[in-house]
Design an enzyme around this catalytic site. Structure first.
Site, PDB file in Angstrom:
ATOM      1  N   HIS A 110      -6.861 -19.161  43.327  1.00  0.00           N
ATOM      2  CA  HIS A 110      -6.317 -19.948  42.223  1.00  0.00           C
ATOM      3  C   HIS A 110      -5.101 -19.238  41.652  1.00  0.00           C
ATOM      4  CE1 HIS A 110      -7.435 -23.503  39.774  1.00  0.00           C
ATOM      5  NE2 HIS A 110      -6.454 -23.004  39.028  1.00  0.00           N
ATOM      6  N   ASP A 161     -12.282 -29.557  31.251  1.00  0.00           N
ATOM      7  CA  ASP A 161     -11.008 -28.941  31.643  1.00  0.00           C
ATOM      8  C   ASP A 161      -9.951 -30.022  31.867  1.00  0.00           C
ATOM      9  OD1 ASP A 161      -9.258 -26.752  32.385  1.00  0.00           O
ATOM     10  OD2 ASP A 161      -9.415 -27.505  34.431  1.00  0.00           O
ATOM     11  N   ARG A 220      -3.279 -29.510  26.500  1.00  0.00           N
ATOM     12  CA  ARG A 220      -2.496 -28.255  26.455  1.00  0.00           C
ATOM     13  C   ARG A 220      -1.088 -28.519  26.948  1.00  0.00           C
ATOM     14  NH1 ARG A 220      -5.475 -24.710  30.382  1.00  0.00           N
ATOM     15  NH2 ARG A 220      -3.867 -23.187  29.957  1.00  0.00           N
ATOM     16  N   SER A 251      -9.934 -22.121  31.720  1.00  0.00           N
ATOM     17  CA  SER A 251      -9.595 -23.285  32.547  1.00  0.00           C
ATOM     18  C   SER A 251      -9.851 -22.949  34.017  1.00  0.00           C
ATOM     19  CB  SER A 251      -8.123 -23.650  32.313  1.00  0.00           C
ATOM     20  OG  SER A 251      -7.656 -24.529  33.289  1.00  0.00           O
ATOM     21  N   LYS A 305     -13.627 -23.967  36.449  1.00  0.00           N
ATOM     22  CA  LYS A 305     -13.588 -24.671  37.738  1.00  0.00           C
ATOM     23  C   LYS A 305     -14.338 -23.874  38.790  1.00  0.00           C
ATOM     24  CE  LYS A 305      -8.858 -25.544  37.408  1.00  0.00           C
ATOM     25  NZ  LYS A 305      -8.361 -25.719  36.055  1.00  0.00           N
TER      26      LYS A 305
HETATM   27  N1  URA Z   1      -4.337 -23.129  36.483  1.00  0.00           N
HETATM   28  C1  URA Z   1      -5.363 -23.711  35.825  1.00  0.00           C
HETATM   29  O1  URA Z   1      -6.247 -24.290  36.437  1.00  0.00           O
HETATM   30  N2  URA Z   1      -5.400 -23.611  34.505  1.00  0.00           N
HETATM   31  C2  URA Z   1      -4.468 -22.964  33.798  1.00  0.00           C
HETATM   32  O2  URA Z   1      -4.572 -22.907  32.591  1.00  0.00           O
HETATM   33  C3  URA Z   1      -3.378 -22.369  34.479  1.00  0.00           C
HETATM   34  C4  URA Z   1      -3.349 -22.472  35.848  1.00  0.00           C
END
Ligand code: URA
Length: 434
Positions: free
Chosen positions: A82, A161, A168, A183, A187
Site C-alpha cells: 500500500h 473508510d 478528507r 485509512s 483496509k
Molecule cells: N492511501 C489510503 O488508503 N489512505 C490514505 O489516507 C492515504 C493513502
C-alpha cells in the site's frame, strides 16, 4: 455521549476513548452524524493529532464498519502493498501481477485519488467495465479462483473508510498521521493478508515532506501491523518528482503495461522491483533481495507478469483489449507539448505541482461528487538531472480543451527549475524500515 462533545474534545486536544471513537464511526455509518460534523471532527483530528492508542481504536472501528475476511485460509500466501500516496504512482498495477506471477496471491483494497495524488482504483477503471466494487463474497471467490483481487471500499468492506476518504479529500484533511494510518490499516485489517509492504512516499508530491515524517508514519503503521500479527516492512521512496513519466489515469495504465512488457521508465521499473522483492522476502519466497529481483525481472521478461494483469482485469469485469492495444484506452482530444523556455539541466520538477495540474485537468476529484476524466494528464519527457535544449519538449499535456492545455502549460512551467551545471537526480529509495 454525542457528536458535538466528541468534536469539541478533539478540538481542545483531548484524547478520545475507544467508546467515543466507536460511537463516532457508528454515527457516521448510521447516518446519525451528518457530513458537516464529520468534516469538523476530521479537521480537529488533523490539527490536534491522535495518540497511537486512539489511532488503533479508529482503525478497529473503521475495519469493523464492514465485514472482516479471512483470506489466509483461502490463499495462505496472500500479500499486500500500500502506498501512502504520490504522483505518477502506478506501482500496484505492476507489482500486484508481478508477485502473483511469482506464486503469491494478492488480496487488496485500494483507494481512489486523494488530494493531488492519484488512486489505483481510478487508474484500473480506465479499463472499460472494470469493477472495484466486488462484494465480500465475490472478493473471496475471485481470490480463490485467480489469486489476485484489487477492490475498493464497498458497502460491506471498510465502508467507513470509503466515507471518510471522500470527506478528507474534500476538506483538506488528508495529510494527517492518524487519518492516513487508520485509512490504510483498516483496509488491511478488513481483508487480512498476512504480509504487507508499505510504500511510504517522501517529498514534495507526498503527504510526508521529510524522511523523518515518513519514518514516523511508517512506525505507526508497522506498530499497528505488529499488533495484528502481520509481517510488514516499509519502503521509504522518493516523491519529490513524479514516479515514472506518466501522470493521469489511462496514461499511467499505459506506462504500467509498458513496464510489465519490460520497457517502462527505469526509475519506475526499479521501484516496482524493490517493492515486489520486499514482498517476496517477507513471504519467505526468496533467500535474499538479489535473488528476489532476478526472479521478478525474469517474470517481466517472460511476459508472465503481464499475463496476470490480464487475469485481474478480466476477473473484475474489465475489457483487457487495451493491454494488447493501449490506444483503446481513453484518449484526450487535445494533446500539446510544453517546450523548455531555456537550456540547461533540470534541477527541480515539483511533483505536487504536476499532481495539481493533473487534478485541474480532471484526472482527480475536487468535490465528493466529481467524476474522473480517465484520459487527461501529463507525460514528462525531462526529469531532474536531464539536459534540455531551449525549445525542446519538457512534457506533453493531454486535455479536454485548448483552454485546459493553456492553463496546464502555465502551471507546469512553475514545476520546473533549471541549472547550468549537471545535477544529480534524487535517490529513488531512502530506507527500508522493519
Ligand atoms: N492511501 C489510503 O488508503 N489512505 C490514505 O489516507 C492515504 C493513502
Amino acid at each position: 455521549m454525542n457528536a458535538l462533545e466528541i468534536i469539541a474534545k478533539k478540538r481542545d486536544g483531548l484524547p478520545l476513548s475507544r467508546e467515543e471513537i466507536e460511537f463516532f464511526i457508528d454515527g457516521l455509518m448510521g447516518g446519525d452524524i451528518p457530513d458537516y460534523q464529520v468534516a469538523a471532527w476530521l479537521m480537529a483530528v488533523y490539527l490536534r493529532d491522535m495518540s497511537n492508542e486512539e489511532t488503533k481504536h479508529l482503525t478497529d472501528a473503521m475495519a469493523h464498519s464492514g465485514r472482516t475476511l479471512d483470506v489466509e485460509s483461502i490463499a495462505p500466501l496472500a500479500v499486500d502493498k500500500h502506498s501512502t500516496g504520490g504522483v505518477g504512482d502506478k506501482t500496484t498495477l505492476v507489482v500486484a501481477p508481478l508477485v502473483v506471477a511469482a506464486g503469491l496471491a494478492v488480496a487488496k483494497i485500494s483507494g481512489r485519488g486523494l488530494g493531488f495524488t492519484g488512486g489505483t482504483l481510478d487508474k484500473l477503471e480506465s479499463f472499460p467495465g472494470f469493477s472495484s466494487q466486488l462484494s465480500a463474497s465475490a472478493f473471496l471467490e475471485n481470490l480463490s479462483k485467480y489469486r489476485i483481487v484489487v477492490n475498493g471500499q464497498t458497502p460491506d468492506l471498510v465502508p467507513a473508510d470509503g466515507k471518510l476518504y471522500a470527506l478528507r479529500n474534500a476538506t483538506a484533511t488528508v495529510g494527517s498521521y492518524p487519518l492516513i494510518a487508520s485509512s490504510i490499516m483498516s483496509k488491511k485489517l478488513a481483508v487480512g493478508a498476512k504480509v504487507i509492504v508499505f510504500d511510504v512516499k517522501v517529498g514534495k508530491g507526498a503527504f510526508m515532506k521529510t524522511e523523518d515524517e515518513a519514518v514516523k508514519l511508517a512506525r505507526i503503521m508497522l506498530d499497528l501491523a505488529a499488533s495484528l500479527d502481520k509481517r510488514a516492512a516499509a519502503v521509504l521512496s522518493d516523491m519529490n518528482q513524479p514516479l515514472g513519466l506518466a501522470v493521469g489515469n489511462a496514461l499511467e495504465v499505459k506506462e504500467a503495461i509498458d513496464t510489465l512488457m519490460g520497457h517502462g521508465p527505469a526509475d519506475f521499473a526499479t521501484h516496482c522491483l524493490t517493492v515486489a522483492s520486499q514482498m517476496l522476502l517477507l513471504a519467505g519466497q526468496a533467500p535474499d533481495q538479489e535473488a528476489a529481483r532476478d526472479r521478478l525481472a525474469g517474470l517481466l521478461k517472460s511476459g508472465e507478469a503481464l499475463a496476470q494483469l490480464e487475469v485481474l482485469v478480466k476477473a473484475q469485469g474489465g475489457d483487457p483489449a487495451p493491454i494488447a492495444n493501449p490506444r483503446l484506452l481513453p484518449q484526450a482530444p487535445v494533446v500539446q507539448d510544453l517546450n523548455s523556455p531555456q537550456g540547461g539541466y533540470v534541477s527541480q520538477l515539483d511533483a505536487m505541482v504536476v499532481g495539481l495540474t493533473a487534478l485541474d485537468l480532471g484526472a482527480g476529484r475536487v468535490r465528493k461528487s466529481d467524476s474522473v476524466d480517465h484520459a487527461v494528464g501529463v507525460v514528462l519527457h525531462k526529469k531532474v538531472g536531464d539536459g534540455v535544449l531551449e525549445g525542446e519538449p519538457l512534457c506533453t499535456v493531454h486535455a479536454r480543451s485548448d483552454e485546459d492545455v493553456q492553463r496546464a502549460r502555465a502551471t507546469l512551467l512553475k514545476a520546473y527549475e533549471w541549472a547550468d551545471l549537471p545535477v544529480q537526480p534524487p535517490p529513488l529509495l531512502y530506507q527500508v524500515v522493519r
